[in-house]
Design a protein around this motif. Structure first.
Motif, short mmCIF file in Angstrom:
data_model
loop_
_atom_site.label_atom_id
_atom_site.label_comp_id
_atom_site.label_asym_id
_atom_site.label_seq_id
_atom_site.Cartn_x
_atom_site.Cartn_y
_atom_site.Cartn_z
N ILE A 1 0.93 -1.23 0.15
CA ILE A 1 0.08 0.03 -0.11
C ILE A 1 0.88 1.27 -0.07
CG2 ILE A 1 -1.71 1.19 1.26
CD1 ILE A 1 -2.66 -1.25 0.01
N PHE A 2 1.89 1.31 0.80
CA PHE A 2 2.99 2.41 0.94
C PHE A 2 3.53 2.77 -0.33
CE2 PHE A 2 5.30 5.50 3.20
CZ PHE A 2 6.46 5.39 2.85
N ALA A 3 3.94 1.49 -1.23
CA ALA A 3 4.57 1.60 -2.29
C ALA A 3 3.76 2.18 -3.36
CB ALA A 3 4.83 0.31 -2.86
N ALA A 4 2.17 1.78 -3.24
CA ALA A 4 1.31 1.98 -4.46
C ALA A 4 0.90 3.61 -4.13
CB ALA A 4 0.18 1.26 -4.12
N THR A 5 1.22 4.03 -3.25
CA THR A 5 0.77 5.63 -2.97
C THR A 5 2.08 6.37 -3.22
OG1 THR A 5 1.05 5.50 -0.66
CG2 THR A 5 -1.18 5.30 -1.44
N ARG A 6 3.25 5.88 -3.81
CA ARG A 6 4.41 6.29 -4.15
C ARG A 6 4.03 7.72 -4.88
NH1 ARG A 6 8.43 2.38 -6.62
NH2 ARG A 6 6.32 2.37 -8.01
N SER A 7 4.83 8.70 -4.74
CA SER A 7 4.16 9.85 -5.36
C SER A 7 4.99 10.08 -6.79
CB SER A 7 4.91 11.07 -4.57
OG SER A 7 6.57 11.14 -4.66
N VAL A 8 5.93 9.35 -7.29
CA VAL A 8 6.77 9.52 -8.37
C VAL A 8 6.27 8.39 -8.84
CG1 VAL A 8 8.49 10.20 -9.62
CG2 VAL A 8 8.05 11.22 -7.28
N SER A 9 5.61 8.07 -10.02
CA SER A 9 5.60 6.80 -10.86
C SER A 9 6.69 6.40 -11.48
CB SER A 9 4.35 6.85 -11.78
OG SER A 9 4.61 7.96 -12.64
N GLU A 10 6.92 5.13 -11.75
CA GLU A 10 8.14 4.62 -12.58
C GLU A 10 8.08 5.28 -13.86
OE1 GLU A 10 9.72 3.00 -9.56
OE2 GLU A 10 10.79 3.01 -11.60
N LYS A 11 9.31 5.10 -14.34
CA LYS A 11 9.39 5.83 -15.70
C LYS A 11 8.50 4.84 -16.58
CE LYS A 11 11.76 8.19 -17.83
NZ LYS A 11 11.31 9.63 -18.31
#
Lengths: 95, 95, 95, 95
Positions: B85-95
Motif C-alpha cells: 500500500i505504501f509503495a502504491a501511494t508512491r508519489s513519483v511513478s516509475e518511468k
C-alpha cells in the motif's frame, strides 16, 4: 450537445461513481482492509487519469488562448492556475 | 449490523459518490477546467482520508493479531501488505 | 560497525547526493527545464526507494517489538507513527 | 554569469545535498527509523519546491515562446512535456 471528449470524461466518472459504490458494499460486507485499500487506490488512479485528460484539454484551449492573448494578465493567471494544480498534487504534504 | 466506524466510512464514501456526480454535471455544463480539477483534487483528498481511517483500523486489528501470532508467515504477510500500500501511494511513478 | 543493510542504504543516499550535485550543474549550465525536472523526479524516486527500505526494516523490528510488548502505549505509538508517515506522503496537499 | 533565480535554485539544491548527507549520518548512528523517514520526507518537500520554481520559470519562458510560435509542433511538444511531468508526479503508481 456535449462533445465526444466530454462524453468520454463523463463515462469515466460514471464508472468511478460505480466503483465508489462497490467499496461501500465491501465495507458493509466487512471485506479485508487491504482489499478495500486496493480498490480506493484504483479509484484514485482512475481520477488521476481524468485529471490528466482535463489538464490536456485545458492546456490546448484555455491556456493556449491566454498565452496568445495580448492581455498579459490572462497569461499570468493561466500560469498561476497550472502551478496551483501542480502544487496541490504535491506528493508530500506540509508539516 | 455494521459497527459505527464502518457506518462512518460508508457515509464518507456516499458523500464522495455525490461529489463525483457533481463533477459529471460540471463537465456537462462546460465548467472551467481548473474548477473541475479543484473538485477532483478535493475528491482525492476525501479518498485519502478514507484510506487513512481504513489503514488505522487495519493496523489496530489485523496487523496487531498477525504480529502477535506465533505464525511467522502471518507477520510477514501483514508487513508485505503494508509495504504494498505504501509503495502504491508512491508519489513519483516509475518511468 | 554498521550492518550490511545500513551500508546499502548509505550507498543509495551517497548516489542521491551525487545526483543532486548533478542537477546543480545542469542549472548552472542552463539546461532545458524539463530535463532538470526529469532528474529531480528521478531523485525523488530514489528517495522513495530508501523510504520503502527504511519502513520495511522499521516494521520488522521496532513495530514488531512494540506490538508484541505488553505495554499498550508502545503499540499505540508505533501505529500512530506509521499513520503519520502515511499521511505525510499523502498525494494531495491540504488546501 | 548565472542569473539570480538560478543562483537561488542552486542554493536550495546545495542545502538539499547537505540534508542528504545528514540522513547518511543518522543511518550510520542508528537513528530511529521514523526520525530518518521524517528527514527524507523533508528532503522530498524541498525537492518539490525546487520543481515548482523550475516549472514556473519554464511556463513563463519556454512554454510561452512555444505557444506563441507559429510552429504548431513546438506548441504540441510544450504541452506534451508538461503532461509528462504532471503524469510522472502522479500520486498512485500503476499496478
Amino acid at each position: 450537445m456535449i462533445d465526444e471528449q466530454t462524453e468520454a470524461l463523463v463515462r469515466r466518472l460514471k464508472s468511478i461513481e460505480g466503483h465508489v459504490r462497490g467499496v461501500q458494499r465491501m465495507l458493509e460486507e466487512d471485506a479485508y482492509c487491504i482489499d478495500v485499500l486496493r480498490q480506493t487506490l484504483a479509484i484514485r488512479r482512475a481520477l488521476e487519469k481524468v485529471d490528466a485528460l482535463v489538464l490536456e484539454r485545458h492546456l490546448s484551449t484555455c491556456v493556449t488562448n491566454a498565452i496568445r492573448s495580448p492581455n498579459e494578465g490572462e497569461r499570468e493567471q493561466a500560469i498561476t492556475e497550472i502551478l496551483e494544480i501542480f502544487a496541490a498534487t504535491r506528493s508530500v504534504s506540509e508539516k
